[in-house]
Design an enzyme around this catalytic site. Structure first.
Site, PDB file in Angstrom:
ATOM      1  N   LEU A 167       0.977  -1.207   0.196  1.00 11.22           N
ATOM      2  CA  LEU A 167      -0.008  -0.280  -0.038  1.00 11.22           C
ATOM      3  C   LEU A 167       0.780   1.155   0.009  1.00 11.22           C
ATOM      4  CD1 LEU A 167      -2.735  -1.047   2.347  1.00 11.22           C
ATOM      5  CD2 LEU A 167      -2.895  -1.218   0.080  1.00 11.22           C
ATOM      6  N   GLN A 431       4.091  -0.264  10.612  1.00 13.01           N
ATOM      7  CA  GLN A 431       3.144  -0.496   9.596  1.00 13.01           C
ATOM      8  C   GLN A 431       3.443   0.403   8.372  1.00 13.01           C
ATOM      9  OE1 GLN A 431      -0.722  -0.328  11.222  1.00 13.01           O
ATOM     10  NE2 GLN A 431      -0.574  -2.209  12.476  1.00 13.01           N
ATOM     11  N   THR A 432       4.311   0.056   7.549  1.00 10.68           N
ATOM     12  CA  THR A 432       4.932   1.240   6.794  1.00 10.68           C
ATOM     13  C   THR A 432       4.022   1.922   5.871  1.00 10.68           C
ATOM     14  OG1 THR A 432       6.904  -0.297   6.720  1.00 10.68           O
ATOM     15  CG2 THR A 432       6.761   1.318   5.034  1.00 10.68           C
ATOM     16  N   CYS A 433       3.001   1.216   5.542  1.00  8.33           N
ATOM     17  CA  CYS A 433       2.069   1.535   4.440  1.00  8.33           C
ATOM     18  C   CYS A 433       1.127   2.924   4.887  1.00  8.33           C
ATOM     19  CB  CYS A 433       1.255   0.668   3.880  1.00  8.33           C
ATOM     20  SG  CYS A 433       2.104  -0.550   2.831  1.00  8.33           S
ATOM     21  N   PHE A 434       1.049   2.667   6.234  1.00 11.43           N
ATOM     22  CA  PHE A 434       0.285   3.673   6.868  1.00 11.43           C
ATOM     23  C   PHE A 434       1.045   4.692   7.973  1.00 11.43           C
ATOM     24  CE2 PHE A 434      -2.004  -0.280   6.442  1.00 11.43           C
ATOM     25  CZ  PHE A 434      -2.922   0.103   5.620  1.00 11.43           C
TER      26      PHE A 434
END
Length: 465
Positions: A167, A431-434
Site C-alpha cells: 500500500l 506498519q509502513t504503508c500507514f
C-alpha cells in the site's frame, strides 16, 4: 531578426522600473482572468494562455537581464483556486505561474485522471512486480524488458518469500533498494564523485541501453509518488527541462575541478600562459585541433564553457538521450515539466532538509498521550540518535529515508501503544504503508532504547498480522 526577437532585445535593455511595470500589467491581467474563471465559471482559457504566453517571454527575458526581478514576481497564487478539470493541463507549459504546492496538486490530479481513465480499459489496472531481494536489479530489468509494464497504472511490489501487501510501503522500499543497486552495479553505469558524493553518468560506457532503464525507473518512481535514492546534481534536472548547465553546476558536482576553472578565469595573462593548457579534456578535443590550440587570456572563457559542456553534454550525450527517453516513458504525464529544476529534484529525490522537530510536532497517538512516560522516553531516545540512525528510522517506518517536498511536516507518524504482558521482550513494529509505529509499553527508557535501535538496524517489518 523577427519582431518578437526585436521586442525581447528591447525588454532586455529596458530600465528596471519600466520592466517591472510591464510585468505587473500582464500579471494583473492574468490574475483578473483567473479570478473571473474561478468566481464566475467563465471559460477564458484562450485569453489566459495568451496572457501567459507573453509572461513567458518576459520571464525568459528576465533571466537574461543584469538587473532582474525575483522570479516570484511572475507567480500567480490565484492559480491554486482554478477548478481541477481537463483544462488544467493547459498550465503545464508555464512553469513560473504556480508555486511548488500548486504544481504538485496539478501533477497529482492529472496522474489520477490518467489512472482512472485506463482503469476502465484494462482488465488488471496495476503493475504487480515480483522480485527477490538478492536479485532485485536483475529481476526488475528482466520484467521491464518484457515490455508488459503499463506506465499509466500504479506500481505494486511483492518481495518473493515475504508476507505483506503493498500500500505504498513495499514499493517505496523497493525503489530505494533499486536505486542503490544501480549505483553499485558491476556494470558501473554511474560514477560517484568523491568530493561531492553526487552521482553522474559514466561516459566510458559503450552500451548505453541500461540508461534507458535507469531513466524508466526514475520516471516510474516520480509517477508513483516515490523517491529515487540516486543523488544526481541539479544539472540533470536542468537538462531534463531543456536548460543548460553552468560552471556553478560543475562546482556542485566536482568542486575541485570547478575551482581550478574559476582560478583560470581570474589569473593574469602571464600565469595563464605558464599553465600550458590546451583545448583538451580527458584526452578528448574540445574543438578541432584542440591539442594544438593553447588556452590564452583571450579564449579562456571559451575553454571553460566548452569544458562544462563536455562534462554535462558532449561526453554523456548518448547516455542522457537514453535516460531522458526512459524518464518520459516512465512518467507518462508531462506535468513534471511545470517544475523548475530545483523543484523537480526535490520531487524526484526528496527534500534535503531534515527538521526532526517537525516529525514530533505532527505525530499523533493512539492508546496513549504525548505527555505519557513512554512517549516522552521515545522522543528522548529519538533525539539522542545520530543523524544516520534517525534516517534509518525513517527507512524502517516508510521504506525510504527521503523527506517529501515540504519537509517532515508532510510525513504521517502515528504512535500506537501496545499493552501486552511481555512488552519488554518485544520490538517496535512499523506498519509502513500507514506510517504507524506500534510501540510496546516498555518498563524503562533503556529497554526502549535497546529495542528501538535493534529494530531499525536489523528488522524489516511492513505490517502486523
Amino acid at each position: 531578426m523577427g519582431p518578437c526577437d526585436a521586442l525581447e532585445r528591447l525588454w532586455t535593455r529596458m530600465p528596471f522600473s519600466y520592466f517591472r511595470t510591464l510585468v505587473k500589467v500582464f500579471h494583473s491581467q492574468s490574475t483578473r482572468i483567473i479570478t473571473q474563471m474561478t468566481t464566475q465559471s467563465f471559460d477564458q482559457w484562450e485569453s489566459l494562455t495568451t496572457m501567459l504566453s507573453v509572461l513567458t517571454r518576459l520571464f525568459l527575458v528576465n533571466r537574461q537581464r543584469k538587473c532582474a526581478l525575483m522570479e516570484s514576481h511572475f507567480c500567480i497564487p490565484e492559480v491554486a483556486d482554478l477548478p481541477k478539470n481537463s483544462n488544467i493541463e493547459k498550465l503545464v507549459p508555464y512553469s513560473f505561474v504556480a508555486d511548488t504546492e500548486s504544481k504538485r496538486r496539478i501533477f497529482s490530479y492529472l496522474q489520477k485522471k490518467l489512472q482512472q481513465a485506463d482503469a476502465f480499459l484494462l482488465p488488471n489496472p496495476v503493475n504487480k512486480l515480483h522480485v527477490k531481494r538478492k536479485s532485485l536489479l536483475k529481476d526488475t530489468l528482466k520484467y521491464l524488458r518484457k515490455g508488459i509494464y503499463k506506465y499509466s497504472q500504479p506500481l505494486k511490489v511483492e518481495f518473493i518469500g515475504e508476507k505483506g501487501v503493498d500500500l505504498q510501503g513495499l514499493s517505496a522500499e523497493f525503489l530505494s533498494l533499486l536505486s542503490e543497486a544501480f549505483i553499485t552495479w558491476q556494470k558501473k553505469p554511474l560514477q560517484v564523485f568523491e568530493d561531492s558524493q553526487l552521482v553522474w553518468f559514466n561516459p566510458n560506457i559503450a552500451d548505453v541501453t541500461d540508461f534507458y532503464y535507469l531513466g524508466l525507473v526514475c520516471g516510474i518512481a516520480l509517477y508513483n509518488d516515490h523517491f529515487t535514492n540516486i543523488n544526481f546534481p541539479l544539472a540533470l534536472f536542468k537538462k531534463l527541462l531543456c536548460l543548460s548547465p553552468t560552471l556553478q553546476d560543475l562546482e556542485e558536482l566536482t568542486p575541485v575541478e570547478a575551482r581550478s576553472l574559476k582560478s583560470l578565469l581570474a589569473e593574469d595573462e602571464d600565469v595563464v600562459d605558464e599553465l600550458d593548457l590546451d583545448f583538451m579534456v580527458k584526452d578528448q578535443e574540445l574543438i578541432p585541433n584542440g591539442a594544438q590550440t593553447p588556452v590564452t587570456k583571450f579564449n579562456r572563457q571559451k575553454y571553460v564553457d566548452l569544458y562544462v559542456d563536455f562534462i554535462f553534454n558532449k561526453s554523456v550525450k548518448n547516455q542522457f538521450v537514453q535516460f531522458s527517453e526512459g524518464f518520459s516513458e516512465g512518467c507518462p504525464i508531462n506535468a513534471w515539466k511545470m517544475f523548475h529544476p530545483e523543484e523537480l529534484r526535490e520531487v524526484v529525490y526528496g527534500s534535503p532538509l531534515y527538521k526532526w522537530e517537525d516529525l514530533q510536532k505532527g505525530a499523533t497517538y493512539e492508546q496513549c498521550f504525548p505527555f505519557d512516560e513512554l512517549i516522552q522516553n521515545f522522543w528522548t531516545v529519538f533525539f539522542d540518535l545520530s543523524e544516520e540512525q534517525r534516517k534509518t528510522f525513517l527507512f524502517f517506518m516508510y521504506g525510504t529515508d527521503r523527506v517529501p517536498a515540504g519537509g517532515l511536516s508532510k510525513v504521517t507518524l502515528e504512535i500506537v501503544q501496545l499493552n501486552t504482558p511481555d512488552s519488554d521482550d518485544r520490538f517496535p513494529e512499523a506498519q509502513t504503508c500507514f506510517g504507524t509505529l506500534c510501540l510496546p509499553k516498555y518498563s524503562d527508557i533503556d529497554t526502549l532504547r535497546n529495542k528501538l535501535i535493534h529494530a531499525i538496524s536489523f528488522c524489516e517489518v511492513f505490517g502486523r498480522e
